[in-house]
Design an enzyme around this catalytic site. Structure first.
Site, PDB file in Angstrom:
ATOM      1  N   ARG A 114       6.072 -33.999  29.255  1.00 56.29           N
ATOM      2  CA  ARG A 114       6.555 -33.058  28.231  1.00 56.29           C
ATOM      3  C   ARG A 114       5.847 -33.303  26.912  1.00 56.29           C
ATOM      4  O   ARG A 114       5.704 -34.446  26.492  1.00 56.29           O
ATOM      5  CB  ARG A 114       8.062 -33.247  27.991  1.00 56.29           C
ATOM      6  CG  ARG A 114       8.925 -32.782  29.090  1.00 56.29           C
ATOM      7  CD  ARG A 114      10.347 -32.488  28.685  1.00 56.29           C
ATOM      8  NE  ARG A 114      10.948 -33.299  27.646  1.00 56.29           N
ATOM      9  CZ  ARG A 114      12.159 -33.060  27.165  1.00 56.29           C
ATOM     10  NH1 ARG A 114      12.869 -32.043  27.632  1.00 56.29           N
ATOM     11  NH2 ARG A 114      12.670 -33.830  26.236  1.00 56.29           N
ATOM     12  N   THR A 163       7.061 -29.413  21.706  1.00 56.09           N
ATOM     13  CA  THR A 163       7.508 -28.165  22.343  1.00 56.09           C
ATOM     14  C   THR A 163       8.422 -28.397  23.546  1.00 56.09           C
ATOM     15  O   THR A 163       9.096 -27.466  23.999  1.00 56.09           O
ATOM     16  CB  THR A 163       6.291 -27.366  22.845  1.00 56.09           C
ATOM     17  OG1 THR A 163       5.632 -28.164  23.850  1.00 56.09           O
ATOM     18  CG2 THR A 163       5.327 -27.065  21.710  1.00 56.09           C
ATOM     19  N   ASP A 175      15.339 -41.625  26.754  1.00 48.26           N
ATOM     20  CA  ASP A 175      14.088 -41.353  27.460  1.00 48.26           C
ATOM     21  C   ASP A 175      13.986 -42.291  28.658  1.00 48.26           C
ATOM     22  O   ASP A 175      13.780 -43.501  28.506  1.00 48.26           O
ATOM     23  CB  ASP A 175      12.895 -41.552  26.520  1.00 48.26           C
ATOM     24  CG  ASP A 175      11.606 -41.075  27.141  1.00 48.26           C
ATOM     25  OD1 ASP A 175      11.271 -41.531  28.266  1.00 48.26           O
ATOM     26  OD2 ASP A 175      10.927 -40.227  26.544  1.00 48.26           O
ATOM     27  N   ASP A 187      10.685 -44.364  29.074  1.00 50.96           N
ATOM     28  CA  ASP A 187      10.579 -45.442  28.081  1.00 50.96           C
ATOM     29  C   ASP A 187      11.500 -46.595  28.437  1.00 50.96           C
ATOM     30  O   ASP A 187      11.134 -47.766  28.311  1.00 50.96           O
ATOM     31  CB  ASP A 187      10.937 -44.914  26.681  1.00 50.96           C
ATOM     32  CG  ASP A 187       9.814 -44.093  26.071  1.00 50.96           C
ATOM     33  OD1 ASP A 187       8.704 -44.080  26.640  1.00 50.96           O
ATOM     34  OD2 ASP A 187      10.057 -43.455  25.025  1.00 50.96           O
TER      35      ASP A 187
END
Ligand code: PRP
Ligand code: URA
Length: 206
Positions: A103, A107, A198, A201
């Site tokens: 991603r 955006t 995330d 992450d």
């Protein structure tokens, strides 16, 4: 919309620790493995079986074994890698394909940067990606799987948003989705609430 939500107290227990911001990457990876194992078992509950006559130490009996049907698991890189091992451990003959989608941070639109897939025609295909947020990555993954001949590829994720589920249904009606949790909504940055942050992450400590 065929949406299957894992309903098991152990899944809730694992999910709560996975969401906890204090959970460190090593534990996070273990929890992701455990939850993905439960999901793999749940997602394959309709695999066909055939009868097999065997001899127990006491008598003959008719049991059931899996009918040979090639399975393919396709992790969506990078976070999906954290969900593959349970499929390999449970179904030793499974084939693995890789699809890299990332991603854009501004955006939230996913870019396809890698694709290596085994033959998908006639195979049972599971696309594994822990987070179904806007649904953009999942919808792209299904499109790619269809272009490679997959019919009825199923999604396996850990946290889904209502927006993501609706987007997949809009673009690929009838797609079966397995998830451990259906969360409340997306925030302004397209992260799932309450979510777990995330996933990539947290999985890889980045
Ligand atoms: C995350 C996640 C999904 C995607 C979900 O990956 O693993 O692939 O975002 O978001 P969407 O439904 O809005 O498309 P990310 O792009 O952060 O890449 P990563 O796995 O490499 O961290
Ligand atoms: N990707 C993630 O890892 N987490 C989210 O909440 C949304 C997309």
């Amino acid at each position: 919309m065929p949406l299957h939500i894992l309903n098991h107290p152990l899944a809730e227990h694992i999910m709560t620790h996975l969401r906890d911001v204090t959970t460190k990457p090593a534990t996070f990876r273990t929890l992701a493995y455990q939850l993905s194992l439960l999901l793999a078992i749940d997602a394959t509950r309709d695999l066909p079986t055939e009868e097999k006559v065997i001899q127990t130490p006491l008598e003959e009996m008719t049991g059931h074994v899996l009918t040979h049907q090639p399975l393919v698991v396709v992790p969506i890189l990078r976070a999906g890698l954290g969900m593959v091992q349970p499929f390999l451990d449970t179904f030793p003959d499974v084939s693995v394909g890789y699809l890299g989608l990332e991603r854009d941070h501004t955006t939230a639109v996913a870019r396809n940067y890698y694709c290596k897939l085994p033959p998908l025609v006639g195979r049972r295909v599971f696309l594994v990606d822990p987070m179904l947020a806007t649904g953009g990555s999942a919808a792209q993954a299904i499109t790619v799987a269809k272009e490679h001949g997959a019919f009825g590829a199923q999604l396996v994720c850990i946290v889904a948003s209502p927006e993501g589920v609706a987007e997949v249904e809009r673009l690929h009606p009838g797609t079966v989705i397995h998830t451990a949790a259906l969360d409340r909504a997306l925030n302004a940055k397209k992260y799932i609430l309450p979510g777990l942050g995330d996933f990539g992450d947290r999985l890889y400590g980045t």
